[in-house]
Design a protein around this motif. Structure first.
Motif, short mmCIF file in Angstrom:
data_model
loop_
_atom_site.label_atom_id
_atom_site.label_comp_id
_atom_site.label_asym_id
_atom_site.label_seq_id
_atom_site.Cartn_x
_atom_site.Cartn_y
_atom_site.Cartn_z
N VAL A 29 0.86 -1.18 0.00
CA VAL A 29 0.00 0.00 0.00
C VAL A 29 0.90 1.23 0.00
CG1 VAL A 29 -1.87 1.22 1.17
CG2 VAL A 29 -1.73 -1.28 1.33
N LEU A 30 0.87 1.97 -1.10
CA LEU A 30 1.73 3.15 -1.28
C LEU A 30 0.89 4.41 -1.40
CD1 LEU A 30 4.03 1.57 -4.00
CD2 LEU A 30 4.78 2.17 -1.69
N ARG A 31 1.44 5.49 -0.88
CA ARG A 31 0.91 6.84 -1.10
C ARG A 31 2.11 7.73 -1.33
NH1 ARG A 31 -3.74 7.04 3.55
NH2 ARG A 31 -5.25 5.78 2.41
N GLY A 32 2.42 7.97 -2.59
CA GLY A 32 3.64 8.72 -2.91
C GLY A 32 4.84 7.89 -2.48
N GLU A 33 5.73 8.50 -1.68
CA GLU A 33 6.92 7.79 -1.19
C GLU A 33 6.67 7.11 0.15
OE1 GLU A 33 10.29 10.41 -1.22
OE2 GLU A 33 10.06 10.85 -3.36
N GLN A 34 5.45 7.21 0.65
CA GLN A 34 5.09 6.57 1.91
C GLN A 34 4.51 5.18 1.65
OE1 GLN A 34 5.24 8.29 5.21
NE2 GLN A 34 6.66 9.40 3.91
N ILE A 35 4.82 4.27 2.55
CA ILE A 35 4.31 2.91 2.44
C ILE A 35 3.72 2.51 3.79
CG2 ILE A 35 6.59 1.91 2.96
CD1 ILE A 35 5.78 -0.40 0.95
N LEU A 36 2.63 1.77 3.75
CA LEU A 36 1.99 1.28 4.96
C LEU A 36 2.63 -0.04 5.35
CD1 LEU A 36 -0.22 1.52 7.14
CD2 LEU A 36 -1.80 0.41 5.53
N LEU A 135 9.51 5.00 2.26
CA LEU A 135 10.01 3.71 1.78
C LEU A 135 11.53 3.59 2.00
CD1 LEU A 135 9.57 1.00 0.33
CD2 LEU A 135 9.64 2.25 -1.84
N ALA A 136 12.29 4.61 1.65
CA ALA A 136 13.74 4.57 1.82
C ALA A 136 14.13 4.44 3.29
CB ALA A 136 14.38 5.81 1.19
N ASP A 137 13.39 5.10 4.17
CA ASP A 137 13.69 5.02 5.61
C ASP A 137 13.44 3.61 6.14
OD1 ASP A 137 14.34 7.71 5.56
OD2 ASP A 137 12.44 8.37 6.45
N ALA A 138 12.39 2.96 5.68
CA ALA A 138 12.10 1.58 6.11
C ALA A 138 13.22 0.64 5.66
CB ALA A 138 10.75 1.12 5.57
N ILE A 139 13.68 0.81 4.42
CA ILE A 139 14.76 -0.02 3.90
C ILE A 139 16.03 0.20 4.73
CG2 ILE A 139 16.32 -0.39 1.93
CD1 ILE A 139 13.86 0.38 0.13
N SER A 140 16.38 1.45 4.96
CA SER A 140 17.59 1.77 5.74
C SER A 140 17.53 1.17 7.13
CB SER A 140 17.78 3.29 5.85
OG SER A 140 18.05 3.84 4.59
N LYS A 166 12.91 -4.07 -3.87
CA LYS A 166 12.34 -4.31 -5.21
C LYS A 166 11.31 -3.22 -5.55
CE LYS A 166 10.64 -7.84 -8.28
NZ LYS A 166 11.60 -7.50 -9.31
N ILE A 167 10.45 -2.92 -4.60
CA ILE A 167 9.44 -1.87 -4.83
C ILE A 167 10.11 -0.53 -5.06
CG2 ILE A 167 7.57 -0.60 -3.71
CD1 ILE A 167 6.92 -3.39 -2.33
N ALA A 168 11.12 -0.21 -4.25
CA ALA A 168 11.84 1.06 -4.41
C ALA A 168 12.49 1.16 -5.78
CB ALA A 168 12.88 1.21 -3.30
N SER A 169 12.99 0.04 -6.29
CA SER A 169 13.66 0.06 -7.60
C SER A 169 12.69 0.35 -8.74
CB SER A 169 14.39 -1.26 -7.85
OG SER A 169 13.46 -2.30 -8.17
N LYS A 170 11.40 0.11 -8.52
CA LYS A 170 10.38 0.34 -9.54
C LYS A 170 9.73 1.72 -9.42
CE LYS A 170 10.54 -4.01 -10.94
NZ LYS A 170 11.16 -4.39 -12.16
N MET A 171 10.08 2.47 -8.35
CA MET A 171 9.47 3.79 -8.14
C MET A 171 10.08 4.79 -9.12
SD MET A 171 7.33 3.52 -5.51
CE MET A 171 7.20 5.05 -4.64
N PRO A 172 9.27 5.73 -9.58
CA PRO A 172 9.82 6.78 -10.46
C PRO A 172 10.87 7.61 -9.71
CG PRO A 172 7.44 7.06 -10.13
CD PRO A 172 7.87 5.89 -9.32
#
Length: 173
Positions: A29-36, A135-140, A166-172
């Motif tokens: 579930v994404l909203r912009g760069e935020q993920i639930l 999303l980047a913060d969760a990965i880090s 994987k999801i981050a790599s597909k983000m614009p």
């Protein structure tokens, strides 16, 4: 349905033996760069909402049930199957040598409001709570936990971090 990857947990000596089989559905579930995601204090990690299917439960029905229970999501729309991960890991219950988990990931949208969560007792005991996070913060965060090999680290962090990347790599960009 597309196989994303196969993961063999580093503590697992073999994929042979008495296997406990589990199927799970997990929501993206994404909203912009935020993920639930779900943050679990016990394991100090972020994971996708979702979980195991009950018996012969339909996978989409199970996903919606899990999203409602764990995040309070309303007006859930399952948009598309993103793919699945085959995972082999140690099984902690007697009678089995390992667990073979198939996790199906689905892109979802939810309504603007979230209701009260209805966590299971073990989820409450583990300090699990839904969070919207960059999303980047969760990965880090998850990568740092794995790098430090924290003693509380759960078995699912490898799968969850792989999918976040994987999801981050597909983000614009």
């Amino acid at each position: 349905m597309q196989l994303i990857t196969e993961i063999v947990h580093p503590q697992l000596a073999s994929t042979q033996g008495r296997v406990f089989r589990r199927h799970a559905a997990r929501g993206i579930v994404l909203r912009g760069e935020q993920i639930l995601l779900l943050f679990t204090e016990r394991y100090n990690d972020f994971s996708f909402p979702g979980g195991g299917l009950d018996g012969d439960e339909d996978i989409v029905a199970g996903l919606k049930r899990e999203l409602e229970e764990e995040t309070g999501a309303c007006e859930i729309q399952v948009l598309q199957h993103y793919g699945y991960i085959e995972e082999y890991r140690p099984h902690l219950k007697p009678g089995y040598d390992l667990m073979h988990m198939t996790s199906h990931f689905y892109l979802c949208e939810i309504g603007p409001y979230q209701e009260q969560v209805r966590m299971e007792s073990h989820e409450i005991a583990n300090g699990m709570r839904p969070v919207w996070i960059n999303l980047a913060d969760a990965i880090s965060h998850n990568e740092a936990v794995m790098q430090r090999q924290e003693s509380s680290m759960g078995q699912s962090i490898q799968r969850e971090t792989f999918m976040l990347r994987k999801i981050a790599s597909k983000m614009p960009q």
